[in-house]
Design a protein around this motif. Structure first.
Motif, PDB file in Angstrom:
ATOM      1  N   ALA A  99       0.914  -1.115  -0.162  1.00 14.07           N
ATOM      2  CA  ALA A  99       0.127   0.024  -0.210  1.00 14.07           C
ATOM      3  C   ALA A  99       0.961   1.172   0.053  1.00 14.07           C
ATOM      4  N   GLY A 100       2.152   1.179  -0.439  1.00  7.39           N
ATOM      5  CA  GLY A 100       2.728   2.541  -0.783  1.00  7.39           C
ATOM      6  C   GLY A 100       3.728   3.020   0.499  1.00  7.39           C
ATOM      7  N   HIS A 101       4.197   2.134   1.155  1.00  8.12           N
ATOM      8  CA  HIS A 101       5.007   2.513   2.279  1.00  8.12           C
ATOM      9  C   HIS A 101       6.474   2.117   1.721  1.00  8.12           C
ATOM     10  N   ILE A 102       7.125   3.283   1.438  1.00 10.90           N
ATOM     11  CA  ILE A 102       8.426   3.107   0.627  1.00 10.90           C
ATOM     12  C   ILE A 102       9.596   3.574   1.509  1.00 10.90           C
ATOM     13  N   TYR A 103      10.568   2.760   1.745  1.00  6.54           N
ATOM     14  CA  TYR A 103      11.711   2.649   2.814  1.00  6.54           C
ATOM     15  C   TYR A 103      13.214   3.018   2.091  1.00  6.54           C
ATOM     16  N   ILE A 104      13.770   3.951   2.225  1.00  2.04           N
ATOM     17  CA  ILE A 104      15.007   4.129   1.448  1.00  2.04           C
ATOM     18  C   ILE A 104      16.093   4.257   2.631  1.00  2.04           C
ATOM     19  N   HIS A 105      17.223   3.603   2.409  1.00  2.00           N
ATOM     20  CA  HIS A 105      18.321   3.526   3.178  1.00  2.00           C
ATOM     21  C   HIS A 105      19.027   4.816   3.152  1.00  2.00           C
ATOM     22  N   THR A 106      19.576   5.043   4.272  1.00  2.00           N
ATOM     23  CA  THR A 106      20.725   6.285   4.264  1.00  2.00           C
ATOM     24  C   THR A 106      21.794   6.215   3.313  1.00  2.00           C
ATOM     25  N   GLN A 107      22.209   4.843   3.156  1.00  2.00           N
ATOM     26  CA  GLN A 107      23.546   4.576   2.438  1.00  2.00           C
ATOM     27  C   GLN A 107      22.843   4.883   0.919  1.00  2.00           C
ATOM     28  N   THR A 108      21.743   4.583   0.532  1.00  2.00           N
ATOM     29  CA  THR A 108      21.395   4.607  -0.884  1.00  2.00           C
ATOM     30  C   THR A 108      21.462   6.262  -1.081  1.00  2.00           C
ATOM     31  N   ILE A 109      21.095   6.993  -0.269  1.00  2.00           N
ATOM     32  CA  ILE A 109      21.040   8.553  -0.578  1.00  2.00           C
ATOM     33  C   ILE A 109      22.658   8.863  -0.658  1.00  2.00           C
ATOM     34  N   LEU A 110      23.459   8.498   0.405  1.00  2.00           N
ATOM     35  CA  LEU A 110      24.594   8.738   0.334  1.00  2.00           C
ATOM     36  C   LEU A 110      25.399   8.159  -0.930  1.00  2.00           C
ATOM     37  N   ALA A 111      25.239   7.301  -1.448  1.00  2.00           N
ATOM     38  CA  ALA A 111      25.841   6.634  -2.418  1.00  2.00           C
ATOM     39  C   ALA A 111      25.183   7.241  -3.927  1.00  2.00           C
ATOM     40  N   ALA A 112      24.167   7.800  -3.888  1.00  2.00           N
ATOM     41  CA  ALA A 112      23.720   8.483  -5.142  1.00  2.00           C
ATOM     42  C   ALA A 112      24.691   9.579  -5.575  1.00  2.00           C
ATOM     43  N   LYS A 113      24.984   9.537  -6.845  1.00  2.00           N
ATOM     44  CA  LYS A 113      25.940  10.568  -7.283  1.00  2.00           C
ATOM     45  C   LYS A 113      25.148  11.802  -7.670  1.00  2.00           C
ATOM     46  N   ASN A 114      23.944  11.717  -8.054  1.00  2.00           N
ATOM     47  CA  ASN A 114      23.145  12.907  -8.412  1.00  2.00           C
ATOM     48  C   ASN A 114      21.555  12.727  -8.079  1.00  2.00           C
ATOM     49  N   VAL A 115      20.783  13.618  -8.173  1.00  2.00           N
ATOM     50  CA  VAL A 115      19.360  13.267  -7.789  1.00  2.00           C
ATOM     51  C   VAL A 115      18.607  12.456  -8.637  1.00  2.00           C
ATOM     52  N   SER A 116      19.177  12.399  -9.979  1.00  2.00           N
ATOM     53  CA  SER A 116      18.284  11.455 -10.986  1.00  2.00           C
ATOM     54  C   SER A 116      18.446   9.987 -10.782  1.00  2.00           C
ATOM     55  N   GLU A 117      19.701   9.950  -9.684  1.00  2.00           N
ATOM     56  CA  GLU A 117      20.162   8.313  -9.588  1.00  2.00           C
ATOM     57  C   GLU A 117      18.967   7.985  -8.393  1.00  2.00           C
ATOM     58  N   LEU A 118      18.725   8.824  -7.370  1.00  2.00           N
ATOM     59  CA  LEU A 118      18.023   8.603  -6.291  1.00  2.00           C
ATOM     60  C   LEU A 118      16.608   8.495  -6.821  1.00  2.00           C
ATOM     61  N   ALA A 119      16.141   9.404  -7.578  1.00  2.00           N
ATOM     62  CA  ALA A 119      14.746   9.341  -8.404  1.00  2.00           C
ATOM     63  C   ALA A 119      14.605   8.319  -8.869  1.00  2.00           C
ATOM     64  N   GLY A 120      15.531   7.450  -9.671  1.00  2.00           N
ATOM     65  CA  GLY A 120      15.548   6.260 -10.195  1.00  2.00           C
ATOM     66  C   GLY A 120      15.291   5.158  -9.364  1.00  2.00           C
ATOM     67  N   VAL A 121      15.969   5.062  -8.174  1.00  2.00           N
ATOM     68  CA  VAL A 121      15.609   3.936  -6.974  1.00  2.00           C
ATOM     69  C   VAL A 121      14.160   4.199  -6.411  1.00  2.00           C
ATOM     70  N   ILE A 122      13.794   5.429  -6.170  1.00  2.00           N
ATOM     71  CA  ILE A 122      12.457   5.645  -5.609  1.00  2.00           C
ATOM     72  C   ILE A 122      11.260   5.375  -6.692  1.00  2.00           C
ATOM     73  N   ALA A 123      11.688   5.736  -7.965  1.00  2.00           N
ATOM     74  CA  ALA A 123      10.649   5.486  -9.099  1.00  2.00           C
ATOM     75  C   ALA A 123      10.465   3.867  -9.166  1.00  2.00           C
ATOM     76  N   HIS A 124      11.329   3.085  -9.203  1.00  2.00           N
ATOM     77  CA  HIS A 124      11.648   1.684  -9.097  1.00  2.00           C
ATOM     78  C   HIS A 124      10.585   1.062  -8.232  1.00  2.00           C
ATOM     79  N   GLU A 125      10.745   1.600  -6.798  1.00  2.00           N
ATOM     80  CA  GLU A 125      10.037   1.136  -5.701  1.00  2.00           C
ATOM     81  C   GLU A 125       8.672   1.282  -5.778  1.00  2.00           C
ATOM     82  N   ILE A 126       8.368   2.635  -6.287  1.00  2.00           N
ATOM     83  CA  ILE A 126       6.955   3.194  -6.647  1.00  2.00           C
ATOM     84  C   ILE A 126       6.366   1.865  -7.697  1.00  2.00           C
ATOM     85  N   GLY A 127       7.306   1.687  -8.496  1.00  2.00           N
ATOM     86  CA  GLY A 127       6.846   0.918  -9.711  1.00  2.00           C
ATOM     87  C   GLY A 127       6.320  -0.589  -9.075  1.00  2.00           C
ATOM     88  N   HIS A 128       6.958  -1.142  -8.169  1.00  2.00           N
ATOM     89  CA  HIS A 128       6.641  -2.219  -7.528  1.00  2.00           C
ATOM     90  C   HIS A 128       5.152  -2.194  -6.952  1.00  2.00           C
TER      91      HIS A 128
END
Ligand code: ZN
Length: 279
Positions: A99-128
């Motif tokens: 039902a749309g509860h999306i969890y992002i680890h801090t290390q994912t945000i720290l590892a992202a080289k730019n906002v489009s990478e983080l947006a890609g992860v978030i969009a993928h989870e929304i896709g599921h």
């Protein structure tokens, strides 16, 4: 994002009560309805909250939520009200509860080289969630007519990885791990959703591809849980690249966000300090 929830991410679930075990009995047979998924989502979100440590920083939380809302605004009508959480964890990972509860680890945000990478992860989870993959996993377990623990054990035998750890734990995080054990088709479908949606949300879909590369670099000789999923990360990157090439190009998509991500990363480092967060 991952084929499975982080093994470390579920370890703390030992203290969480296994309330979810009763839910299959409480719900009717057939396909998991939107309403049932909402009930399940609320219950699991409560258990996950007790099992994980959320980053106590509203600025970081809002940053992630705003990216999520950008993606959702470009995703068409959704049956769920999405919520975004930032979990303190040194593993690169992200996962979705029902039902749309999306969890992002801090290390994912720290590892992202730019906002489009983080947006890609978030969009993928929304896709599921949007493609009802979590509901499908839940139905698969229910339709097998076996108990929840047995289903997790079966997933462990056939899928390996986090589900094996989850089987020993019970509770909401174990359930999240099981419900995030996606197959090849579902992973590719979530990637496809991300690549389609990101340009409409203003983000460069190449962020998904470069995040796969970031993952491979960051994980070194210890594959991240993302990488141990099927299909292989290289195959997913290639499929995403081919889809981007086939889509009409869009000008002016966001890759960097004028240093905002870097500020957010610095805040995370300051809030978390030096203590390792591996659960
Ligand atoms: Zn995934």
């Amino acid at each position: 994002m991952p084929g499975t929830c982080s093994k470390r991410g579920v370890r703390r679930a030992a203290r969480a009560p296994a309330v979810l075990l009763t839910l299959p009995l409480a719900l009717g047979c057939g396909t998991l309805s939107v309403q049932e998924e909402q009930v399940l989502g609320r219950q699991m979100a409560g258990e996950i909250r007790r099992g994980l440590v959320f980053l106590p920083d509203r600025v970081v939380e809002r940053y992630v939520r705003e990216i999520g809302e950008d993606i959702l605004a470009a995703s068409g009508p959704q049956p769920f009200e999405y919520r975004f959480y930032v979990v303190e964890d040194d593993d690169i990972n992200a996962f979705a509860a029902p039902a749309g509860h999306i969890y992002i680890h801090t290390q994912t945000i720290l590892a992202a080289k730019n906002v489009s990478e983080l947006a890609g992860v978030i969009a993928h989870e929304i896709g599921h969630v949007a493609r009802r993959h979590i509901a499908q996993n839940y139905n698969r377990q229910r339709n097998m007519g076996i108990g929840y623990q047995a289903a997790v054990l079966a997933a462990a035998i056939f899928g390996g990885g986090a589900a094996a750890t989850a089987a020993q734990l019970g509770g909401g995080l174990a359930a999240a791990a099981y419900l995030n054990s996606f197959g090849r088709e579902a992973e590719l479908e979530a990637d496809t959703f991300a690549v389609e949606t990101m340009p409409r949300a203003g983000y460069d879909p190449n962020g998904l591809v470069t995040f796969f590369e970031t993952l491979q670099q960051e994980s070194g000789d210890r594959p991240a849980d993302f990488l141990s999923s099927h299909p292989a990360t290289a195959d997913r990157a290639q499929a995403a690249r081919a889809q981007i090439a086939a889509q009409p190009p869009v000008e002016g998509l966001e890759i960097h966000d004028n240093g905002r991500l870097e500020i957010i990363q610095r805040r995370i480092e300051l809030v978390m300090g030096d203590r390792p967060r591996r659960y």
